[in-house]
Motif scaffolding. Structure first.
Motif, short mmCIF file in Angstrom:
data_model
loop_
_atom_site.label_atom_id
_atom_site.label_comp_id
_atom_site.label_asym_id
_atom_site.label_seq_id
_atom_site.Cartn_x
_atom_site.Cartn_y
_atom_site.Cartn_z
N TYR A 30 -99.39 90.37 31.56
CA TYR A 30 -98.07 89.63 31.88
C TYR A 30 -97.59 88.59 31.09
O TYR A 30 -96.51 88.53 30.38
CB TYR A 30 -98.20 89.47 33.39
CG TYR A 30 -97.78 90.49 34.24
CD1 TYR A 30 -98.28 91.97 33.75
CD2 TYR A 30 -97.36 90.36 35.54
CE1 TYR A 30 -98.11 93.10 34.43
CE2 TYR A 30 -97.21 91.59 36.17
CZ TYR A 30 -97.59 92.87 35.90
OH TYR A 30 -97.48 94.09 36.54
N PRO A 31 -98.53 87.41 31.02
CA PRO A 31 -97.98 86.18 30.01
C PRO A 31 -97.91 86.73 28.56
O PRO A 31 -96.86 86.05 28.10
CB PRO A 31 -99.28 85.39 30.21
CG PRO A 31 -99.99 85.63 31.25
CD PRO A 31 -99.73 87.06 31.63
N ILE A 32 -98.56 87.65 27.86
CA ILE A 32 -98.01 88.08 26.65
C ILE A 32 -96.74 88.53 26.45
O ILE A 32 -96.09 88.40 25.76
CB ILE A 32 -99.22 89.35 26.07
CG1 ILE A 32 -100.64 88.39 26.01
CG2 ILE A 32 -98.86 89.91 24.79
CD1 ILE A 32 -101.68 89.48 25.81
N ALA A 33 -96.30 89.41 27.61
CA ALA A 33 -95.09 89.98 27.67
C ALA A 33 -93.99 88.97 27.72
O ALA A 33 -92.88 89.16 27.13
CB ALA A 33 -95.08 91.02 29.00
N GLY A 34 -94.32 87.99 28.42
CA GLY A 34 -93.34 86.94 28.67
C GLY A 34 -93.14 86.13 27.30
O GLY A 34 -91.90 85.82 26.95
N TYR A 35 -94.02 85.68 26.59
CA TYR A 35 -93.95 85.25 25.19
C TYR A 35 -93.26 85.86 24.36
O TYR A 35 -92.39 85.24 23.54
CB TYR A 35 -95.12 84.83 24.64
CG TYR A 35 -96.12 83.78 25.42
CD1 TYR A 35 -95.31 82.44 25.45
CD2 TYR A 35 -97.22 83.77 25.97
CE1 TYR A 35 -96.11 81.30 25.89
CE2 TYR A 35 -97.83 82.83 26.88
CZ TYR A 35 -97.34 81.69 26.63
OH TYR A 35 -98.07 80.56 27.31
N SER A 36 -93.55 87.35 24.57
CA SER A 36 -92.67 88.11 23.41
C SER A 36 -91.28 88.38 23.56
O SER A 36 -90.37 88.45 22.78
CB SER A 36 -93.21 89.59 23.39
OG SER A 36 -93.17 90.03 24.60
N ALA A 37 -90.81 87.99 24.95
CA ALA A 37 -89.45 87.93 25.31
C ALA A 37 -88.56 86.84 24.71
O ALA A 37 -87.34 86.92 24.98
CB ALA A 37 -89.31 88.24 26.91
N ILE A 38 -89.26 85.84 24.55
CA ILE A 38 -88.42 84.50 24.33
C ILE A 38 -87.75 84.77 22.92
O ILE A 38 -86.45 84.45 22.83
CB ILE A 38 -89.33 83.28 23.95
CG1 ILE A 38 -89.91 83.03 25.46
CG2 ILE A 38 -88.72 82.15 23.58
CD1 ILE A 38 -91.13 82.03 25.53
#
Length: 373
Positions: A337-345
């Motif tokens: 989940y955190p990886i997905a968050g960073y990529s969305a930035i």
């Protein structure tokens, strides 16, 4: 010009669909909220407000662009914002991510059913997978109709748990501060060491996994105003659910240490009947989100309700059933989940740039037309 009329029933349905999409196994079991918000103590509530601000803008924009552009394939939104080359990178990344989280949710289904009913994990995973497949084969419009009703029901039961926590606080006013101090010492996994960043990161996570779905929901609305209103209402309702769950997890922190499904422990403690209802609700939450994520994955490869669509959906379900039955749920949430968050930035930056450019272009056109007059 945008039409001013709004169909309230449609707004609730599309807002409920967004809430239901986000309230999957990670949320309904309590793991997501625990790792992104509750581990920060009472600051987790402030983190939820940061989520609200960031996600309100993003949902408002995506629902609106879905209605205005009416993309034939919802994944076309990536090329719309990022251009052809980078858009294709994001398309395939999004497909892979949504499918990976589909598998994570199946793992959550198995863990939940095993914890409450004592049924082997792989059986629980298989049942949810088959139900989700059946719903997916009905197509996107039917899925929105189904989960749009489920969303408000999910939030209602999360509210019951939260309100029970608030009532407990009245009798023990120091409970929240006590829990906040102890949270870092209890061994819970945390998505980030900074509470504010956790709130923003969760918003970007919610964005990255729901971009095509929000675009499809916006397309289903009657007009742009209706679409944007639904995006805002869905985001607000989901944020309320986050805050209530944070309060419940802080109040009942002693119960949830070392548990895969914190919400089930809390509900059982409040009332065995509530625990039973909540166990069913969690399974329904997971089912509706799993069906949504599966449908969004398959939509990349084929139109709804075609032979190709049905075959791909069946194959991907079978693969997900196998891996979802053997992978550790809480570790997957913490890594994926955190990886997905960073990529969305990065995608958000492209969104903002495109929206500003479009507004600037509209303003220039208006000025030119005024000069001609």
């Amino acid at each position: 010009m945008e039409k001013e009329s709004i169909n309230l029933k449609k707004v609730v349905l599309l807002a409920g669909a967004l809430a239901a999409y986000w309230i999957g196994s990670g949320f309904s079991t309590g793991q997501e909220v625990l790792q992104f918000f509750t581990t920060s103590g009472t600051k987790g509530i402030l983190a939820a407000l940061i989520f609200l601000v960031v996600m309100s803008y993003l949902s408002y924009t995506l629902y609106g662009v879905g209605q205005k552009e009416k993309f034939e394939n919802p994944y076309d939104v990536f090329e719309y914002y990022c251009g052809k080359v980078l858009g294709q990178v994001y398309i395939w990344y999004s497909v892979a991510l949504v499918y990976a989280i589909f598998v994570v949710m199946l793992a959550g289904a198995g863990a939940t059913i095993n914890q409450y009913y004592g049924i082997p994990t792989y059986i629980g995973t298989g049942v949810i997978a088959i139900l989700a497949l059946g719903t997916t084969l009905l197509g996107v419009e039917k899925l929105i109709d189904i989960i749009g009703v489920i969303g408000p029901v999910k939030i209602l039961f999360v509210a019951i748990v939260g309100i029970a926590g608030i009532i407990t606080i009245f009798g023990q006013p120091n409970l929240l501060s006590e829990a906040s101090k102890l949270m870092p010492t209890l061994g819970f996994k945390s998505a980030s060491s900074n509470w504010a960043w956790s709130g923003a990161l969760y918003a970007f996570l919610a964005l990255m996994v729901s971009i095509p779905f929000q675009v499809d929901c916006g397309k289903s609305a009657g007009n742009v105003k209706e679409a944007r209103t639904a995006g805002l209402v869905g985001t607000f309702a989901f944020t309320i659910a986050i805050i209530l769950l944070v309060i419940a997890e802080l109040v009942y922190y002693k119960l949830i240490v070392g548990k895969q499904v914190p919400t089930l422990e809390i509900a059982n403690h409040i009332s065995p009947i509530l625990g039973l209802i909540f166990s069913i609700l969690i399974v329904v939450s997971i089912y509706s989100a799993v069906a949504s994520f599966l449908l969004m994955t398959v939509r990349k490869f084929a139109p709804d309700r075609t032979k190709k669509f049905n075959i791909i959906a069946t194959v991907l379900t079978a693969i997900g059933m196998f891996f979802g039955g053997v992978l550790p749920f809480d570790k997957l949430v913490n890594i994926l989940y955190p990886i997905a968050g960073y990529s969305a930035i990065v995608f958000t930056c492209f969104m903002i740039f495109k929206e500003l450019r479009c507004r600037s272009s509209v303003n220039d056109d208006q000025k030119n037309s005024e000069l001609k007059v």
